[in-house]
Design an enzyme around this catalytic site. Structure first.
Site, PDB file in Angstrom:
ATOM      1  N   GLY A 183       0.808  -1.220   0.000  1.00 50.37           N
ATOM      2  CA  GLY A 183       0.000   0.000   0.000  1.00 50.37           C
ATOM      3  C   GLY A 183       0.839   1.267   0.000  1.00 50.37           C
ATOM      4  O   GLY A 183       1.647   1.500   0.889  1.00 50.37           O
ATOM      5  N   GLY A 188      -0.371   4.385   0.258  1.00 47.33           N
ATOM      6  CA  GLY A 188      -1.202   5.491   0.745  1.00 47.33           C
ATOM      7  C   GLY A 188      -0.404   6.343   1.717  1.00 47.33           C
ATOM      8  O   GLY A 188       0.842   6.329   1.714  1.00 47.33           O
ATOM      9  N   PHE A 189      -1.096   7.069   2.563  1.00 45.77           N
ATOM     10  CA  PHE A 189      -0.412   7.962   3.512  1.00 45.77           C
ATOM     11  C   PHE A 189       0.559   7.183   4.404  1.00 45.77           C
ATOM     12  O   PHE A 189       1.693   7.609   4.636  1.00 45.77           O
ATOM     13  CB  PHE A 189      -1.443   8.677   4.390  1.00 45.77           C
ATOM     14  CG  PHE A 189      -2.193   9.752   3.670  1.00 45.77           C
ATOM     15  CD1 PHE A 189      -1.605  10.985   3.414  1.00 45.77           C
ATOM     16  CD2 PHE A 189      -3.488   9.547   3.228  1.00 45.77           C
ATOM     17  CE1 PHE A 189      -2.283  11.987   2.743  1.00 45.77           C
ATOM     18  CE2 PHE A 189      -4.186  10.541   2.562  1.00 45.77           C
ATOM     19  CZ  PHE A 189      -3.589  11.755   2.315  1.00 45.77           C
ATOM     20  N   VAL A 230      -1.886  -7.397  -4.274  1.00 43.53           N
ATOM     21  CA  VAL A 230      -1.535  -8.480  -3.346  1.00 43.53           C
ATOM     22  C   VAL A 230      -2.792  -9.302  -3.067  1.00 43.53           C
ATOM     23  O   VAL A 230      -3.788  -8.789  -2.563  1.00 43.53           O
ATOM     24  CB  VAL A 230      -0.922  -7.933  -2.047  1.00 43.53           C
ATOM     25  CG1 VAL A 230      -0.581  -9.082  -1.100  1.00 43.53           C
ATOM     26  CG2 VAL A 230       0.307  -7.106  -2.349  1.00 43.53           C
ATOM     27  N   GLU A 284     -18.869  17.654   2.890  1.00 40.05           N
ATOM     28  CA  GLU A 284     -18.119  18.376   1.859  1.00 40.05           C
ATOM     29  C   GLU A 284     -18.741  18.158   0.477  1.00 40.05           C
ATOM     30  O   GLU A 284     -18.864  19.099  -0.321  1.00 40.05           O
ATOM     31  CB  GLU A 284     -16.642  17.946   1.891  1.00 40.05           C
ATOM     32  CG  GLU A 284     -16.001  18.378   3.206  1.00 40.05           C
ATOM     33  CD  GLU A 284     -14.506  18.119   3.341  1.00 40.05           C
ATOM     34  OE1 GLU A 284     -13.905  18.732   4.218  1.00 40.05           O
ATOM     35  OE2 GLU A 284     -13.948  17.310   2.586  1.00 40.05           O
ATOM     36  N   ASP A 316      -5.233   3.057   8.254  1.00 36.90           N
ATOM     37  CA  ASP A 316      -6.642   2.674   8.405  1.00 36.90           C
ATOM     38  C   ASP A 316      -6.841   1.204   8.751  1.00 36.90           C
ATOM     39  O   ASP A 316      -7.774   0.839   9.466  1.00 36.90           O
ATOM     40  CB  ASP A 316      -7.396   2.934   7.090  1.00 36.90           C
ATOM     41  CG  ASP A 316      -7.825   4.386   6.938  1.00 36.90           C
ATOM     42  OD1 ASP A 316      -7.451   5.214   7.796  1.00 36.90           O
ATOM     43  OD2 ASP A 316      -8.539   4.693   5.958  1.00 36.90           O
ATOM     44  N   ALA A 343      -5.867  10.626   7.864  1.00 33.99           N
ATOM     45  CA  ALA A 343      -4.515  10.693   7.310  1.00 33.99           C
ATOM     46  C   ALA A 343      -3.440  10.819   8.404  1.00 33.99           C
ATOM     47  O   ALA A 343      -2.390  10.169   8.329  1.00 33.99           O
ATOM     48  CB  ALA A 343      -4.416  11.868   6.337  1.00 33.99           C
ATOM     49  N   GLN A 344      -3.690  11.638   9.428  1.00 32.93           N
ATOM     50  CA  GLN A 344      -2.641  11.892  10.425  1.00 32.93           C
ATOM     51  C   GLN A 344      -2.191  10.638  11.191  1.00 32.93           C
ATOM     52  O   GLN A 344      -0.993  10.382  11.296  1.00 32.93           O
ATOM     53  CB  GLN A 344      -3.079  12.999  11.393  1.00 32.93           C
ATOM     54  CG  GLN A 344      -2.703  14.391  10.928  1.00 32.93           C
ATOM     55  CD  GLN A 344      -1.212  14.537  10.627  1.00 32.93           C
ATOM     56  OE1 GLN A 344      -0.365  14.055  11.362  1.00 32.93           O
ATOM     57  NE2 GLN A 344      -0.889  15.180   9.533  1.00 32.93           N
TER      58      GLN A 344
HETATM   59  C1  LIG Z   1     -13.530  10.840   0.395  1.00 33.11           C
HETATM   60  C2  LIG Z   1     -12.557  10.801   1.547  1.00 33.11           C
HETATM   61  C3  LIG Z   1     -12.246  11.970   2.225  1.00 33.11           C
HETATM   62  C4  LIG Z   1     -11.356  11.958   3.290  1.00 33.11           C
HETATM   63  N1  LIG Z   1     -11.062  13.135   3.922  1.00 33.11           N
HETATM   64  C5  LIG Z   1     -10.149  13.124   4.914  1.00 33.11           C
HETATM   65  C6  LIG Z   1      -9.758  14.345   5.530  1.00 33.11           C
HETATM   66  O1  LIG Z   1     -10.275  15.415   5.191  1.00 33.11           O
HETATM   67  N2  LIG Z   1      -8.817  14.294   6.510  1.00 33.11           N
HETATM   68  C7  LIG Z   1      -8.249  13.114   6.902  1.00 33.11           C
HETATM   69  O2  LIG Z   1      -7.380  13.114   7.769  1.00 33.11           O
HETATM   70  N3  LIG Z   1      -8.593  11.951   6.341  1.00 33.11           N
HETATM   71  C8  LIG Z   1      -9.522  11.923   5.352  1.00 33.11           C
HETATM   72  N4  LIG Z   1      -9.869  10.749   4.764  1.00 33.11           N
HETATM   73  C9  LIG Z   1      -9.283   9.495   5.275  1.00 33.11           C
HETATM   74  C10 LIG Z   1      -7.860   9.278   4.795  1.00 33.11           C
HETATM   75  O3  LIG Z   1      -7.788   9.475   3.412  1.00 33.11           O
HETATM   76  C11 LIG Z   1      -7.417   7.875   5.189  1.00 33.11           C
HETATM   77  O4  LIG Z   1      -7.514   7.765   6.583  1.00 33.11           O
HETATM   78  C12 LIG Z   1      -5.999   7.621   4.745  1.00 33.11           C
HETATM   79  O5  LIG Z   1      -5.933   7.609   3.336  1.00 33.11           O
HETATM   80  C13 LIG Z   1      -5.489   6.300   5.290  1.00 33.11           C
HETATM   81  O6  LIG Z   1      -4.194   6.094   4.814  1.00 33.11           O
HETATM   82  P1  LIG Z   1      -3.684   4.622   4.562  1.00 33.11           P
HETATM   83  O7  LIG Z   1      -2.270   4.743   4.111  1.00 33.11           O
HETATM   84  O8  LIG Z   1      -3.976   3.755   5.729  1.00 33.11           O
HETATM   85  O9  LIG Z   1      -4.589   4.040   3.377  1.00 33.11           O
HETATM   86  P2  LIG Z   1      -4.806   4.602   1.908  1.00 33.11           P
HETATM   87  O10 LIG Z   1      -4.398   6.011   1.783  1.00 33.11           O
HETATM   88  O11 LIG Z   1      -6.203   4.233   1.563  1.00 33.11           O
HETATM   89  O12 LIG Z   1      -3.811   3.721   1.029  1.00 33.11           O
HETATM   90  C14 LIG Z   1      -3.971   2.346   0.873  1.00 33.11           C
HETATM   91  C15 LIG Z   1      -3.191   1.922  -0.372  1.00 33.11           C
HETATM   92  O13 LIG Z   1      -3.144   0.509  -0.398  1.00 33.11           O
HETATM   93  C16 LIG Z   1      -3.355   0.066  -1.712  1.00 33.11           C
HETATM   94  N5  LIG Z   1      -3.884  -1.298  -1.621  1.00 33.11           N
HETATM   95  C17 LIG Z   1      -4.961  -1.705  -0.927  1.00 33.11           C
HETATM   96  N6  LIG Z   1      -5.101  -3.035  -1.026  1.00 33.11           N
HETATM   97  C18 LIG Z   1      -4.093  -3.460  -1.802  1.00 33.11           C
HETATM   98  C19 LIG Z   1      -3.712  -4.752  -2.290  1.00 33.11           C
HETATM   99  N7  LIG Z   1      -4.375  -5.864  -1.977  1.00 33.11           N
HETATM  100  N8  LIG Z   1      -2.624  -4.856  -3.084  1.00 33.11           N
HETATM  101  C20 LIG Z   1      -1.938  -3.726  -3.425  1.00 33.11           C
HETATM  102  N9  LIG Z   1      -2.251  -2.486  -2.993  1.00 33.11           N
HETATM  103  C21 LIG Z   1      -3.310  -2.369  -2.195  1.00 33.11           C
HETATM  104  C22 LIG Z   1      -4.334   1.070  -2.301  1.00 33.11           C
HETATM  105  O14 LIG Z   1      -4.263   1.086  -3.708  1.00 33.11           O
HETATM  106  C23 LIG Z   1      -3.856   2.366  -1.669  1.00 33.11           C
HETATM  107  O15 LIG Z   1      -2.912   3.017  -2.475  1.00 33.11           O
HETATM  108  C24 LIG Z   1     -10.759  10.730   3.691  1.00 33.11           C
HETATM  109  C25 LIG Z   1     -11.059   9.559   3.009  1.00 33.11           C
HETATM  110  C26 LIG Z   1     -11.942   9.593   1.936  1.00 33.11           C
HETATM  111  C27 LIG Z   1     -12.267   8.322   1.204  1.00 33.11           C
END
Ligand SMILES: Cc1cc2nc3c(=O)[nH]c(=O)nc-3n(C[C@H](O)[C@H](O)[C@H](O)COP(=O)(O)OP(=O)(O)OC[C@H]3O[C@@H](n4cnc5c(N)ncnc54)[C@H](O)[C@@H]3O)c2cc1C
Length: 427
Positions: free
Chosen positions: A15, A17-18, A83, A174, A305, A322-323
């Site tokens: 992943g 993501g953040f 994955v 929003e 998350d 995100a934080q």
């Molecule tokens: C519409 C929306 C608005 C939001 N607004 C806010 C906000 O204003 N403020 C805030 O703090 N948070 C906000 N959030 C929440 C925030 O975006 C998440 O908490 C944050 O992205 C979590 O980060 P992460 O790295 O855990 O997961 P993610 O950022 O979701 O990244 C997960 C990554 O894993 C990859 N992945 C998943 N499964 C697999 C797999 N099996 N194989 C390969 N890759 C995989 C995905 O492609 C993705 O790139 C919002 C979320 C959404 C949906």
């Protein structure tokens, strides 16, 4: 996967993501080999997805190539891979492009939309968790207006212009604010021959207030802002079904609509092999200890998350925001290095920097640790924070220029049906 075996320990991150990116950045200058796997070759800035859905921003400006984020790091490998399974006995991940052995595994797979098992709702409503989903929603909204213009059936026209958002959290609020601004500023210009007063925006919220995680003041002010924009807020109402035409609720209320956006919750995106009851807790998240180690493992971690680190302060884990994801990724970078050297790891402690939501032009609510404010200043703070956390100078510039342009011109130029979405009322 064409990844060389070196003398360095191999850390596989699932992943980008953040959480995954924060961890990879922390580790990539160290004496470890980092392999980041993601099913997309880009990082998504999810907080601005609603602006893509409503034509305020182009999708490219909230996405960033993962390879570019980590291009300068010598021991870093990215592979575009989905994955499919984690073999916890053999320390291997199985993907659509092959298998890979790991010494340490970090699951940072984030979350997916939670329809709470209602397959009918899942089939007919729109999620907004990824860029393709946001583009689908953008197309659907615009296609609905085009069809509303053509139909002579008033009920159908109403349904096409009726937008139901399930969930009054930041995403729902929003999106509702942005739709209300489209109704006010764009529809009359684009569709002068359509009675745009018919466009209704509803938020359905199961509890007694919107923005539940924020202060009472923020919640009531947001409600006030939305009502002034003409959004209908239905509190203490729970959606029971949506068959593609009618939303039913646990009350007498029903809504005829061609568009339901499901913003009522998310659940951890678990992966086969690490999805048994032993590891998974409330919200489909992986139970982790204070070092982000998944229950029962020394070398498998979860962050962001997908991770649920329960504590007295956060009995159900940290908020899925995100934080916490960034902070956990950052700290795990240090902890893995300590673990490799057989040194003690440091417990994670979340530094809450506050939360915020924007309702539209000059309207936002901000709750910081010691200060809360709403209105124009809050809106500027919201914009600054989002620009700051966006990845990439170009993206920041593009978003900034777009916002200035939209503000000055009362416009949203990305209202384009690039990839039409099948209209559900007709098919
Ligand atoms: C519409 C929306 C608005 C939001 N607004 C806010 C906000 O204003 N403020 C805030 O703090 N948070 C906000 N959030 C929440 C925030 O975006 C998440 O908490 C944050 O992205 C979590 O980060 P992460 O790295 O855990 O997961 P993610 O950022 O979701 O990244 C997960 C990554 O894993 C990859 N992945 C998943 N499964 C697999 C797999 N099996 N194989 C390969 N890759 C995989 C995905 O492609 C993705 O790139 C919002 C979320 C959404 C949906």
């Amino acid at each position: 996967m064409n990844i060389p075996r070196t003398s360095f320990p191999r850390i596989v991150i699932i992943g980008g993501g953040f959480a995954g990116v924060a961890l990879a950045k922390k580790l990539s200058k160290q004496e470890v080999q980092v392999v980041l796997l993601d099913k997309n070759n880009y990082h998504t800035f999810q907080p601005l997805l609603y602006q893509v859905s409503t034509g305020g921003l182009e999708p490219d400006s909230i996405a960033y190539p993962i390879r570019k984020i980590l291009k300068d790091f010598p021991n870093f490998y990215f592979r575009l891979a989905d994955v499919e399974e984690i073999d916890i006995d053999k320390n291997k991940v199985k993907t659509n492009i092959g298998k890979l052995k790991f010494d340490y595994l970090v699951v940072a797979s984030g979350s997916t939309t939670n329809f709470f098992g209602n397959t009918e709702v899942e089939k007919h409503s729109m999620a907004m968790k990824t860029i393709p989903q946001s583009l689908n929603l953008r197309s659907l909204i615009l296609e609905n207006f085009e069809e509303a213009l053509l139909t002579s059936d008033l009920n159908e026209r109403n349904a096409l212009m009726n937008f139901v958002i399930v969930g009054g959290g930041p995403t729902g609020v929003e999106l509702a604010g942005a739709l209300a601004e489209i109704k006010k500023g764009i529809l009359p210009k684009d569709y002068p021959d359509l009675d745009t007063r018919l466009a209704q925006i509803h938020i359905i919220q199961s509890s007694d207030c919107i923005l539940k995680g924020m202060s009472e003041k923020a919640s009531s002010k947001a409600e006030d802002f939305l009502e002034k924009l003409g959004v209908n807020i239905w509190k203490n109402v729970r959606v029971t079904n949506y068959d593609g035409k009618t939303v039913t609720t646990n009350t007498d209320l029903t809504f005829e609509t061609a568009t339901v956006v499901w913003a009522a919750g998310v659940k951890g995106a678990t992966i086969k092999g690490l999805d048994a009851e032993d590891f998974v807790t409330r919200g489909n998240r992986l139970t982790v200890n204070e070092f982000n180690q998944v229950k029962g493992f020394k070398n498998i971690f979860a962050i962001g998350d997908i991770a649920c680190m329960a504590s007295d302060e956060f009995p159900y884990g940290h908020p899925m925001m995100a934080q916490p994801a960034i902070q956990q990724g950052d700290q795990l970078g240090d902890n893995i290095l300590e673990l490799i050297e057989n040194k003690p790891m440091k417990s994670f402690s979340y530094k809450d920097k506050g939360s915020m939501a924007t309702i539209g032009r000059n309207k936002a609510v901000v709750d910081l640790k010691n200060v809360r404010f709403q209105g124009v200043f809050a809106w500027f703070v919201w914009m600054f924070v989002h620009l700051f956390f966006l990845i990439g100078f170009r993206n920041r510039m593009v978003v900034f220029v777009n916002w200035v342009y939209n503000y000055v011109r009362f416009d949203r130029e990305a209202r384009l049906i690039i990839r039409p979405f099948k209209n559900k009322l007709k098919h």
